[in-house]
Design an enzyme around this catalytic site. Structure first.
Site, PDB file in Angstrom:
ATOM      1  N   GLY A  12      89.868  40.504  93.012  1.00 51.53           N
ATOM      2  CA  GLY A  12      88.484  40.809  92.611  1.00 51.53           C
ATOM      3  C   GLY A  12      88.400  40.861  91.090  1.00 51.53           C
ATOM      4  O   GLY A  12      89.246  41.475  90.446  1.00 51.53           O
ATOM      5  N   ASP A 128      89.229  49.284  90.744  1.00 50.12           N
ATOM      6  CA  ASP A 128      89.562  50.342  91.709  1.00 50.12           C
ATOM      7  C   ASP A 128      90.426  51.483  91.154  1.00 50.12           C
ATOM      8  O   ASP A 128      90.483  52.553  91.741  1.00 50.12           O
ATOM      9  CB  ASP A 128      90.278  49.743  92.924  1.00 50.12           C
ATOM     10  CG  ASP A 128      89.417  48.744  93.664  1.00 50.12           C
ATOM     11  OD1 ASP A 128      88.184  48.869  93.603  1.00 50.12           O
ATOM     12  OD2 ASP A 128      89.974  47.827  94.302  1.00 50.12           O
ATOM     13  N   GLY A 171      86.214  50.847  95.701  1.00 55.00           N
ATOM     14  CA  GLY A 171      87.461  51.566  95.405  1.00 55.00           C
ATOM     15  C   GLY A 171      88.631  51.109  96.257  1.00 55.00           C
ATOM     16  O   GLY A 171      89.765  51.454  95.978  1.00 55.00           O
ATOM     17  N   HIS A 217      66.970  67.899  95.449  1.00 52.79           N
ATOM     18  CA  HIS A 217      67.576  66.661  95.945  1.00 52.79           C
ATOM     19  C   HIS A 217      69.072  66.903  96.133  1.00 52.79           C
ATOM     20  O   HIS A 217      69.611  67.924  95.691  1.00 52.79           O
ATOM     21  CB  HIS A 217      67.381  65.533  94.930  1.00 52.79           C
ATOM     22  CG  HIS A 217      68.209  65.729  93.706  1.00 52.79           C
ATOM     23  ND1 HIS A 217      67.762  66.437  92.618  1.00 52.79           N
ATOM     24  CD2 HIS A 217      69.480  65.357  93.415  1.00 52.79           C
ATOM     25  CE1 HIS A 217      68.714  66.471  91.702  1.00 52.79           C
ATOM     26  NE2 HIS A 217      69.774  65.832  92.160  1.00 52.79           N
TER      27      HIS A 217
HETATM   28  O1  F6P Z   1      89.457  45.259  94.508  1.00 57.91           O
HETATM   29  C1  F6P Z   1      88.192  45.179  93.967  1.00 57.91           C
HETATM   30  C2  F6P Z   1      87.144  45.250  95.037  1.00 57.91           C
HETATM   31  O2  F6P Z   1      85.882  45.186  94.407  1.00 57.91           O
HETATM   32  C3  F6P Z   1      87.203  46.447  95.966  1.00 57.91           C
HETATM   33  O3  F6P Z   1      86.667  47.592  95.391  1.00 57.91           O
HETATM   34  C4  F6P Z   1      86.443  45.945  97.153  1.00 57.91           C
HETATM   35  O4  F6P Z   1      86.868  46.590  98.328  1.00 57.91           O
HETATM   36  C5  F6P Z   1      86.816  44.485  97.198  1.00 57.91           C
HETATM   37  O5  F6P Z   1      87.254  44.145  95.911  1.00 57.91           O
HETATM   38  C6  F6P Z   1      85.680  43.576  97.599  1.00 57.91           C
HETATM   39  O6  F6P Z   1      86.175  42.290  97.690  1.00 57.91           O
HETATM   40  P1  F6P Z   1      85.294  40.968  97.748  1.00 57.91           P
HETATM   41  O7  F6P Z   1      84.729  40.735  96.376  1.00 57.91           O
HETATM   42  O8  F6P Z   1      86.274  39.908  98.122  1.00 57.91           O
HETATM   43  O9  F6P Z   1      84.221  41.205  98.727  1.00 57.91           O
END
Ligand code: F6P
Length: 320
Positions: A12, A128, A171, A217
Site C-alpha cells: 500500500g 499502519d 491500520g 456527541h
Molecule cells: O497497509 C496499508 C493499508 O492501507 C492498510 O491499512 C489496509 O488494510 C490495506 O492497506 C488496504 O489495502 P488495499 O489498498 O489493497 O485495499
C-alpha cells in the site's frame, strides 16, 4: 564498490514514499552511483519495467503524495521461480543492490533477494506503523493528520445533532492510527485489536456518556477489520440516547502531501539505505529509534515482538 542500485515502492502506498525515492536517487547520484527506478513494485522487477532515474526525474516530487514509481502487491514473489526472473532482470542491467520501500511483506521479498545475491535494504513505507523495528513508519504521521482533521469535522456535526460518530480507520491489525487519533481528537472510545471489542461494554459506556456525562456527541474510533461499523451504528441508535452514524475513512487516509516529519524521516532513511549499500551491506531494514536512524537485520526485525501499547491505552483511559 557497487555501481548501480535500484529503488522500488511496494504494498500500500504511503505519503513520504516520494521523498524516499528522491533521497535514494539524489544521494546515490551524488555519490557517483547510477540509480534505476523499478516501477510497480516487485511486479515491475519481474517484468523488467526498470528505467534510469536522474536528478531531474525526481525533481519536485518531495511534496507529492502517492509514489511516482507506482506500487503493487505481488504474492507470487514468494515463489523462487518468480524471484529468479526478477534477479535475471536486475543482472541484465548490472543492478547489484536495491532499496525496497514498503511494509513487512515487502521486507520478506527483500530478504529473499539478498539471499539470492542482490543486496537489499528495506525502508518502512506504510501508514499502519506496524513495523516493529521502528518507532515510526514513513506515512504514519501524515495519515494521522488526515484522520484527526476528519474527526475534528465529524465532531462539529455530531455535536449539532446529538449523534455518535463511529469512525473506522485503517491500520491492518495495528491499532496505532486509532489510538493516536483517539488521544489527539479527544475521542470517547477506541476499539483496536489490543483493546478488543465488547459490544455491550461500548453501548453501556455510550449510555453513561449521554445520561451521566451529558455530552452532546460521542466519538468512537474503530480499527478496521474488527467489526461492521454500520451495524454498530444501528445498535447505538437502538440502545443509547445517541443516533449512530458510521464513517469509513478508507483510502483517503493514504493520500495527500506528506508532513514535514514524514519527508524528513524518508530523506534520512533514504540516505542511510544508500550508505549501507555502498558499504556492501544488505538484508537490513532501517528504522528510527529514540530519534536515531538505525539499521537492523531484516530477519531479526520480522521476529521482534510489537512494543506494548499499554502506556498510550492507559493515557487514553485517563483522558476520557
Ligand atoms: O497497509 C496499508 C493499508 O492501507 C492498510 O491499512 C489496509 O488494510 C490495506 O492497506 C488496504 O489495502 P488495499 O489498498 O489493497 O485495499
Amino acid at each position: 564498490m557497487i555501481k548501480r542500485i535500484g529503488i522500488l515502492t511496494s504494498g500500500g502506498d504511503s505519503p513520504g514514499m516520494n521523498a524516499a525515492i528522491r533521497a535514494v536517487t539524489r544521494v546515490g547520484l551524488n555519490a557517483g552511483l547510477e540509480v534505476f527506478g523499478i516501477y510497480n513494485g516487485y511486479k515491475g522487477m519481474v517484468e523488467g519495467y526498470i528505467e534510469p532515474l536522474t536528478h531531474a526525474s525526481v525533481s519536485g516530487i518531495v511534496s507529492l503524495g502517492g509514489t511516482m514509481l507506482g506500487s503493487a502487491r505481488l504474492p507470487e514473489f514468494k515463489d523462487e521461480e518468480v524471484r529468479r526472473k526478477a534477479v535475471h532482470q536486475l543482472q541484465k542491467r548490472g543492478i547489484e543492490a536495491v532499496v525496497v520501500v514498503g511494509g513487512d511483506g515487502s521486507y520478506r521479498g527483500a530478504l529473499s533477494l539478498t539471499e539470492m545475491g542482490i543486496n537489499c535494504i528495506g525502508l518502512p513505507g506504510t501508514i499502519d506503523n506496524d513495523i516493529t523495528c521502528t518507532e515510526f513508519t514513513i506515512g504514519f504521521q501524515t495519515a494521522l493528520e488526515t484522520i484527526v482533521d476528519a474527526i475534528d469535522k465529524l465532531k462539529d456535526t455530531s455535536g449539532s445533532h446529538h449523534r455518535c460518530s463511529i469512525v473506522e480507520v485503517m491500520g491492518n491489525r495495528c491499532g496505532d492510527l486509532a489510538l493516536w487519533a483517539g488521544i489527539a481528537t479527544g475521542a470517547d472510545i477506541i476499539i483496536t485489536k489490543d483493546t478488543g471489542f465488547d459490544e455491550q461494554d461500548v453501548l453501556d459506556r455510550l449510555r453513561d456518556i449521554d445520561l451521566i456525562k451529558k455530552k452532546r456527541h460521542a466519538i468512537v474510533i474503530v480499527s478496521e477489520k474488527l467489526t461492521d461499523v454500520d451495524q454498530l451504528a444501528k445498535k447505538i441508535s437502538l440502545n443509547t440516547g445517541f443516533a449512530g452514524r458510521a464513517t469509513v475513512l478508507g483510502h483517503i487516509q493514504r493520500g495527500g502531501s506528506a508532513t514535514p516529519f514524514d519527508r524528513m524521516l524518508a530523506s534520512q532513511m533514504g540516505e542511510k539505505a544508500v550508505d549501507l549499500l555502498m558499504q556492501g551491506i544488505g538484508g537490513q531494514c532501517v528504522g528510527i529509534i529514540e530519534n536515531k536512524i538505525v539499521a537492523i537485520p531484516i530477519e531479526k526485525a520480522l521476529a521482534m515482538p510489537a512494543e506494548s501499547r499499554k502506556p498510550l491505552e492507559n493515557l487514553f483511559e485517563r483522558l476520557v
